[in-house]
Design a protein around this motif. Structure first.
Motif, PDB file in Angstrom:
ATOM      1  N   ARG A   1       0.830  -1.218   0.000  1.00 42.81           N
ATOM      2  CA  ARG A   1       0.000   0.000   0.000  1.00 42.81           C
ATOM      3  C   ARG A   1       0.856   1.255   0.000  1.00 42.81           C
ATOM      4  NH1 ARG A   1      -4.450  -2.138   4.239  1.00 42.81           N
ATOM      5  NH2 ARG A   1      -5.852  -3.082   2.733  1.00 42.81           N
ATOM      6  N   ASN A   2       1.988   1.216   0.684  1.00 46.12           N
ATOM      7  CA  ASN A   2       2.881   2.376   0.692  1.00 46.12           C
ATOM      8  C   ASN A   2       3.445   2.661  -0.696  1.00 46.12           C
ATOM      9  OD1 ASN A   2       2.453   2.713   3.415  1.00 46.12           O
ATOM     10  ND2 ASN A   2       4.375   1.762   4.035  1.00 46.12           N
ATOM     11  N   GLY A   3       3.403   1.669  -1.577  1.00 45.16           N
ATOM     12  CA  GLY A   3       3.827   1.877  -2.969  1.00 45.16           C
ATOM     13  C   GLY A   3       2.797   2.644  -3.778  1.00 45.16           C
ATOM     14  N   GLN A   4       1.629   2.897  -3.203  1.00 45.63           N
ATOM     15  CA  GLN A   4       0.547   3.671  -3.809  1.00 45.63           C
ATOM     16  C   GLN A   4       0.127   3.118  -5.173  1.00 45.63           C
ATOM     17  OE1 GLN A   4       1.390   7.851  -3.602  1.00 45.63           O
ATOM     18  NE2 GLN A   4       1.698   7.792  -1.407  1.00 45.63           N
TER      19      GLN A   4
ATOM     20  N   LYS B   1       0.824 -17.004   0.625  1.00 45.87           N
ATOM     21  CA  LYS B   1       0.154 -15.954  -0.148  1.00 45.87           C
ATOM     22  C   LYS B   1       1.204 -15.048  -0.764  1.00 45.87           C
ATOM     23  CE  LYS B   1      -4.054 -15.673   2.623  1.00 45.87           C
ATOM     24  NZ  LYS B   1      -4.968 -14.809   3.379  1.00 45.87           N
ATOM     25  N   VAL B   2       0.809 -14.424  -1.852  1.00 45.21           N
ATOM     26  CA  VAL B   2       1.657 -13.396  -2.450  1.00 45.21           C
ATOM     27  C   VAL B   2       0.767 -12.175  -2.692  1.00 45.21           C
ATOM     28  CG1 VAL B   2       1.386 -14.182  -4.845  1.00 45.21           C
ATOM     29  CG2 VAL B   2       3.390 -12.887  -4.207  1.00 45.21           C
ATOM     30  N   ILE B   3       1.282 -11.026  -2.306  1.00 41.71           N
ATOM     31  CA  ILE B   3       0.555  -9.765  -2.482  1.00 41.71           C
ATOM     32  C   ILE B   3       1.185  -9.058  -3.670  1.00 41.71           C
ATOM     33  CG2 ILE B   3      -0.140  -7.597  -1.407  1.00 41.71           C
ATOM     34  CD1 ILE B   3       0.494  -8.928   1.329  1.00 41.71           C
ATOM     35  N   SER B   4       0.351  -8.595  -4.573  1.00 42.07           N
ATOM     36  CA  SER B   4       0.863  -7.917  -5.761  1.00 42.07           C
ATOM     37  C   SER B   4       0.359  -6.485  -5.812  1.00 42.07           C
ATOM     38  CB  SER B   4       0.436  -8.670  -7.027  1.00 42.07           C
ATOM     39  OG  SER B   4      -0.968  -8.603  -7.193  1.00 42.07           O
ATOM     40  N   GLY B   5       1.223  -5.602  -6.289  1.00 44.68           N
ATOM     41  CA  GLY B   5       0.863  -4.202  -6.475  1.00 44.68           C
ATOM     42  C   GLY B   5       1.074  -3.810  -7.924  1.00 44.68           C
ATOM     43  N   THR B   6       0.065  -3.215  -8.517  1.00 41.55           N
ATOM     44  CA  THR B   6       0.138  -2.830  -9.924  1.00 41.55           C
ATOM     45  C   THR B   6      -0.741  -1.613 -10.185  1.00 41.55           C
ATOM     46  OG1 THR B   6      -0.193  -3.596 -12.207  1.00 41.55           O
ATOM     47  CG2 THR B   6      -1.702  -4.448 -10.554  1.00 41.55           C
ATOM     48  N   ASN B   7      -0.449  -0.929 -11.255  1.00 41.70           N
ATOM     49  CA  ASN B   7      -1.293   0.190 -11.691  1.00 41.70           C
ATOM     50  C   ASN B   7      -2.160  -0.233 -12.870  1.00 41.70           C
ATOM     51  OD1 ASN B   7      -0.352   2.024  -9.749  1.00 41.70           O
ATOM     52  ND2 ASN B   7       1.474   2.390 -10.959  1.00 41.70           N
ATOM     53  N   PHE B   8      -2.149  -1.515 -13.180  1.00 35.95           N
ATOM     54  CA  PHE B   8      -2.938  -2.094 -14.270  1.00 35.95           C
ATOM     55  C   PHE B   8      -4.038  -2.950 -13.670  1.00 35.95           C
ATOM     56  CE2 PHE B   8      -3.705  -5.665 -17.219  1.00 35.95           C
ATOM     57  CZ  PHE B   8      -4.085  -4.962 -18.348  1.00 35.95           C
ATOM     58  N   ASP B   9      -5.243  -2.842 -14.206  1.00 35.56           N
ATOM     59  CA  ASP B   9      -6.354  -3.663 -13.738  1.00 35.56           C
ATOM     60  C   ASP B   9      -6.204  -5.053 -14.347  1.00 35.56           C
ATOM     61  OD1 ASP B   9      -8.697  -4.809 -12.914  1.00 35.56           O
ATOM     62  OD2 ASP B   9     -10.004  -3.272 -13.775  1.00 35.56           O
ATOM     63  N   LEU B  10      -5.863  -6.026 -13.526  1.00 33.54           N
ATOM     64  CA  LEU B  10      -5.633  -7.381 -14.022  1.00 33.54           C
ATOM     65  C   LEU B  10      -6.893  -8.002 -14.622  1.00 33.54           C
ATOM     66  CD1 LEU B  10      -3.284  -8.894 -11.286  1.00 33.54           C
ATOM     67  CD2 LEU B  10      -2.680  -7.977 -13.524  1.00 33.54           C
TER      68      LEU B  10
ATOM     69  N   GLU C   1      -7.843 -12.608  -4.450  1.00 33.14           N
ATOM     70  CA  GLU C   1      -8.595 -11.646  -3.645  1.00 33.14           C
ATOM     71  C   GLU C   1      -8.206 -10.245  -4.081  1.00 33.14           C
ATOM     72  OE1 GLU C   1      -8.744 -12.812   0.720  1.00 33.14           O
ATOM     73  OE2 GLU C   1      -7.050 -14.016  -0.050  1.00 33.14           O
ATOM     74  N   ASP C   2      -9.199  -9.429  -4.337  1.00 35.35           N
ATOM     75  CA  ASP C   2      -8.965  -8.040  -4.728  1.00 35.35           C
ATOM     76  C   ASP C   2      -8.932  -7.177  -3.470  1.00 35.35           C
ATOM     77  OD1 ASP C   2      -8.817  -5.540  -5.854  1.00 35.35           O
ATOM     78  OD2 ASP C   2     -10.702  -5.692  -6.977  1.00 35.35           O
ATOM     79  N   TYR C   3      -7.761  -6.651  -3.129  1.00 36.60           N
ATOM     80  CA  TYR C   3      -7.612  -5.788  -1.956  1.00 36.60           C
ATOM     81  C   TYR C   3      -7.526  -4.311  -2.354  1.00 36.60           C
ATOM     82  CZ  TYR C   3      -7.194  -9.022   1.932  1.00 36.60           C
ATOM     83  OH  TYR C   3      -7.456  -9.928   2.930  1.00 36.60           O
ATOM     84  N   THR C   4      -7.892  -4.015  -3.573  1.00 34.30           N
ATOM     85  CA  THR C   4      -7.875  -2.623  -4.021  1.00 34.30           C
ATOM     86  C   THR C   4      -8.868  -1.820  -3.195  1.00 34.30           C
ATOM     87  OG1 THR C   4      -7.353  -3.361  -6.258  1.00 34.30           O
ATOM     88  CG2 THR C   4      -8.205  -1.115  -6.022  1.00 34.30           C
ATOM     89  N   GLY C   5      -8.395  -0.766  -2.560  1.00 35.26           N
ATOM     90  CA  GLY C   5      -9.251   0.109  -1.773  1.00 35.26           C
ATOM     91  C   GLY C   5      -9.669  -0.447  -0.418  1.00 35.26           C
ATOM     92  N   LYS C   6      -9.176  -1.600  -0.028  1.00 37.72           N
ATOM     93  CA  LYS C   6      -9.538  -2.169   1.283  1.00 37.72           C
ATOM     94  C   LYS C   6      -8.583  -1.691   2.344  1.00 37.72           C
ATOM     95  CE  LYS C   6     -11.798  -6.384  -0.201  1.00 37.72           C
ATOM     96  NZ  LYS C   6     -11.837  -7.828  -0.093  1.00 37.72           N
TER      97      LYS C   6
ATOM     98  N   VAL D   1      -4.363  -3.771  -5.862  1.00 43.92           N
ATOM     99  CA  VAL D   1      -3.667  -4.705  -4.977  1.00 43.92           C
ATOM    100  C   VAL D   1      -4.423  -6.038  -5.036  1.00 43.92           C
ATOM    101  CG1 VAL D   1      -2.974  -5.196  -2.607  1.00 43.92           C
ATOM    102  CG2 VAL D   1      -2.901  -2.848  -3.458  1.00 43.92           C
ATOM    103  N   TRP D   2      -3.696  -7.100  -5.375  1.00 43.37           N
ATOM    104  CA  TRP D   2      -4.285  -8.429  -5.501  1.00 43.37           C
ATOM    105  C   TRP D   2      -3.526  -9.395  -4.603  1.00 43.37           C
ATOM    106  CZ3 TRP D   2      -8.541  -8.792  -8.588  1.00 43.37           C
ATOM    107  CH2 TRP D   2      -8.751  -7.770  -9.508  1.00 43.37           C
ATOM    108  N   ILE D   3      -4.257 -10.349  -4.014  1.00 44.54           N
ATOM    109  CA  ILE D   3      -3.661 -11.396  -3.189  1.00 44.54           C
ATOM    110  C   ILE D   3      -3.896 -12.721  -3.910  1.00 44.54           C
ATOM    111  CG2 ILE D   3      -3.598 -12.485  -0.910  1.00 44.54           C
ATOM    112  CD1 ILE D   3      -3.156  -9.448  -0.791  1.00 44.54           C
ATOM    113  N   PHE D   4      -2.815 -13.493  -4.051  1.00 44.48           N
ATOM    114  CA  PHE D   4      -2.908 -14.802  -4.691  1.00 44.48           C
ATOM    115  C   PHE D   4      -2.467 -15.874  -3.702  1.00 44.48           C
ATOM    116  CE2 PHE D   4      -2.141 -11.749  -8.048  1.00 44.48           C
ATOM    117  CZ  PHE D   4      -3.062 -12.097  -9.014  1.00 44.48           C
ATOM    118  N   SER D   5      -3.199 -17.001  -3.685  1.00 44.74           N
ATOM    119  CA  SER D   5      -2.803 -18.153  -2.876  1.00 44.74           C
ATOM    120  C   SER D   5      -3.233 -19.415  -3.619  1.00 44.74           C
ATOM    121  CB  SER D   5      -3.436 -18.090  -1.485  1.00 44.74           C
ATOM    122  OG  SER D   5      -4.840 -18.047  -1.579  1.00 44.74           O
ATOM    123  N   ARG D   6      -2.607 -20.513  -3.273  1.00 43.84           N
ATOM    124  CA  ARG D   6      -2.954 -21.776  -3.917  1.00 43.84           C
ATOM    125  C   ARG D   6      -4.308 -22.258  -3.420  1.00 43.84           C
ATOM    126  NH1 ARG D   6       2.072 -25.622  -4.968  1.00 43.84           N
ATOM    127  NH2 ARG D   6       0.382 -27.124  -4.756  1.00 43.84           N
TER     128      ARG D   6
END
Length: 133
Positions: A60-63, A104-113, A128-133, A67-72
């Motif tokens: 989140r500090n990367g602004q 889990k892996v948390i990803s940060g991007t400026n592109f809507d996956l 899991e979409d954590y954008t704006g959470k 933000v997406w969370i991926f897990s198996r």
């Protein structure tokens, strides 16, 4: 007369050295006190308690816009093949952080996956979409 000039020269040099030392000494300034005190004060955010919260805060500090969370799906830790698959199918992600003991892996991007390969990623991972959470 020459003796008097020597005394003046010594006094001048001692004064010059003393003023040099005095000008090198800088008092500590507190940046909070020197900041403009007329603006609103923000209290620092509390320190996240869990590894996941700390890693999520790092992303989140990367602004990032998204933000997406991926897990198996089987709940096991992500392996090298999983990481390669994620990087290959989500090349728009700028920052990846593995968390929760590698589960889990948390990803940060400026592109809507969702405009990319998100449907393909959802076949293999819990997303899991954590954008704006």
């Amino acid at each position: 007369m020459a003796k008097r000039h020597q005394v003046y020269l010594v006094l001048f040099l001692v004064g010059l050295i003393a003023s040099g030392f005095a000008s090198c000494h800088q008092g500590k300034t507190n940046p909070i006190e020197s900041a403009d005190s007329s603006g609103p004060h923000r209290s620092p955010e509390p320190t996240p308690k869990t590894e996941f919260e700390r890693d999520l805060q790092f992303i989140r500090n990367g602004q990032f816009t998204h933000v997406w969370i991926f897990s198996r799906k089987d709940g096991k830790p992500l392996d090298k093949d999983d990481g390669d698959y994620l990087r290959k199918n989500a090349p728009q992600v700028v920052d990846w952080v593995t968390t929760d003991g590698g589960k889990k892996v948390i990803s940060g991007t400026n592109f809507d996956l969702e405009l990319g390969n998100l449907a393909l990623l959802k076949k293999r991972f819990v997303v899991e979409d954590y954008t704006g959470k």
